[in-house]
Design a protein around this motif. Structure first.
Motif, PDB file in Angstrom:
ATOM      1  N   MET A  62     -22.619 -37.534 -25.889  1.00 29.58           N
ATOM      2  CA  MET A  62     -23.389 -38.776 -25.896  1.00 29.58           C
ATOM      3  C   MET A  62     -24.712 -38.557 -25.175  1.00 29.58           C
ATOM      4  N   ARG A  63     -25.773 -39.152 -25.691  1.00 27.99           N
ATOM      5  CA  ARG A  63     -27.065 -39.059 -25.044  1.00 27.99           C
ATOM      6  C   ARG A  63     -27.814 -40.376 -25.243  1.00 27.99           C
ATOM      7  N   ILE A  64     -28.891 -40.558 -24.479  1.00 25.32           N
ATOM      8  CA  ILE A  64     -29.689 -41.769 -24.586  1.00 25.32           C
ATOM      9  C   ILE A  64     -31.142 -41.384 -24.805  1.00 25.32           C
ATOM     10  N   ASP A  65     -31.777 -42.016 -25.769  1.00 24.12           N
ATOM     11  CA  ASP A  65     -33.204 -41.879 -25.991  1.00 24.12           C
ATOM     12  C   ASP A  65     -33.852 -43.217 -25.653  1.00 24.12           C
ATOM     13  N   VAL A  66     -34.833 -43.172 -24.747  1.00 25.66           N
ATOM     14  CA  VAL A  66     -35.462 -44.386 -24.248  1.00 25.66           C
ATOM     15  C   VAL A  66     -36.910 -44.455 -24.741  1.00 25.66           C
ATOM     16  N   TYR A  67     -37.240 -45.529 -25.420  1.00 26.02           N
ATOM     17  CA  TYR A  67     -38.628 -45.812 -25.780  1.00 26.02           C
ATOM     18  C   TYR A  67     -39.157 -46.865 -24.812  1.00 26.02           C
ATOM     19  N   SER A  68     -40.257 -46.543 -24.130  1.00 28.46           N
ATOM     20  CA  SER A  68     -40.792 -47.467 -23.128  1.00 28.46           C
ATOM     21  C   SER A  68     -42.262 -47.173 -22.889  1.00 28.46           C
ATOM     22  N   ASP A  69     -42.904 -48.106 -22.173  1.00 29.46           N
ATOM     23  CA  ASP A  69     -44.290 -47.917 -21.762  1.00 29.46           C
ATOM     24  C   ASP A  69     -44.361 -48.133 -20.261  1.00 29.46           C
ATOM     25  N   MET A  70     -45.157 -47.317 -19.569  1.00 35.20           N
ATOM     26  CA  MET A  70     -45.205 -47.375 -18.108  1.00 35.20           C
ATOM     27  C   MET A  70     -45.806 -48.672 -17.574  1.00 35.20           C
ATOM     28  N   VAL A  71     -46.527 -49.433 -18.399  1.00 36.94           N
ATOM     29  CA  VAL A  71     -47.114 -50.691 -17.948  1.00 36.94           C
ATOM     30  C   VAL A  71     -46.262 -51.890 -18.339  1.00 36.94           C
ATOM     31  N   CYS A  72     -45.078 -51.634 -18.853  1.00 33.74           N
ATOM     32  CA  CYS A  72     -44.162 -52.689 -19.267  1.00 33.74           C
ATOM     33  C   CYS A  72     -43.182 -52.983 -18.129  1.00 33.74           C
ATOM     34  N   PRO A  73     -43.292 -54.135 -17.468  1.00 32.81           N
ATOM     35  CA  PRO A  73     -42.396 -54.409 -16.345  1.00 32.81           C
ATOM     36  C   PRO A  73     -40.935 -54.506 -16.747  1.00 32.81           C
ATOM     37  N   TRP A  74     -40.675 -55.039 -17.947  1.00 30.20           N
ATOM     38  CA  TRP A  74     -39.286 -55.139 -18.395  1.00 30.20           C
ATOM     39  C   TRP A  74     -38.709 -53.764 -18.706  1.00 30.20           C
TER      40      TRP A  74
END
Length: 242
Positions: free
Chosen positions: A32-44
């Motif tokens: 099992m693995r996790i891929d995270v899509y995010s932006d560093m300026v996104c507080p959530w």
């Protein structure tokens, strides 16, 4: 809500000595693995990442299993100029005025405090373009990405640093014992650009329109800053299926 997702392409890294995100080296690493899509300026994204990290720690304590995590680039506003824009004017325009912005920032601050995170929006002056920060993430092995993303987010949300600036990012890297000369050289040679663009294309292809977005085991997706308990529920469900 846990839901099945469309196929995600695997990601390659420029660095080769891969390790995993959690420090218990005796833990069993499972498929099992996790891929995270995010932006560093996104507080959530910061809040959702903290919840995921808490869930992974609990999972490790319960099962002795470490789940590898890979971080992928997403930009809330890819049209930002490289130098970014003033924070308040950008956010007031997005939210429809200061009277709507203030309560939103207060809600985020309270939500962050609830999971042990500090947000100091009074310190934040810029809405930065995060391409450089994402490119550096792409240069790092998985085992170094988490600390990098954490540190960049902390620098922005707590210290109000302008994370669009290379010198700011290099200073963050120094604190993590990353070689600033090597990072600068790789960036000058264009490394990380292709990986970031691939992430953006993958996100678009999967229909991701908001972050944080977590893909678990390449099959299930959680969209939003879900609590740690929901991540654990997903881990248990997927573990029973494997």
């Amino acid at each position: 809500m846990l839901r099945r997702k469309r196929h995600i392409e695997s990601r390659s890294h420029i660095c080769h000595n891969h390790s995993y995100s959690y420090e218990n080296h005796d833990a069993e690493v499972i498929p099992m693995r996790i891929d995270v899509y995010s932006d560093m300026v996104c507080p959530w994204c910061r809040i959702g990442k903290k919840n995921m990290s808490d869930a992974l720690e609990t999972w490790n304590e319960e099962t002795g299993q470490a789940i590898p995590v890979s971080y992928h680039a997403y930009q809330l506003d890819p049209a930002l100029p490289p130098e970014g824009t003033p924070f308040n004017s950008a956010m007031e325009k997005k939210m429809g005025g200061a009277e709507r912005l203030r309560p939103m920032l207060q809600r985020v601050t309270e939500a962050g405090a609830g999971v042990g995170l500090t947000f100091r929006f009074d310190q934040v002056e810029r809405m930065p373009n995060t391409v450089l920060a994402h490119r550096i993430t792409a240069l790092l092995p998985e085992g170094h990405q988490e600390a990098w993303v954490d540190s960049v987010m902390k620098a922005y949300f707590e210290d109000g640093l302008d994370i669009a600036k290379l010198e700011v990012l290099l200073d963050i890297g120094r604190q993590l014992e990353l070689d600033p000369a090597e990072i600068t050289s790789l960036l000058d040679e264009g490394h990380g650009l292709e990986a970031v663009q691939k992430d953006m294309d993958n996100a678009k292809g999967m229909g991701i329109t908001g972050v944080p977005f977590f893909i678990i085991d390449g099959k299930y997706a959680l969209s939003g800053a879900y609590p740690a308990a929901q991540f654990l529920e997903a881990f248990r469900k997927i573990s029973k299926e494997s």
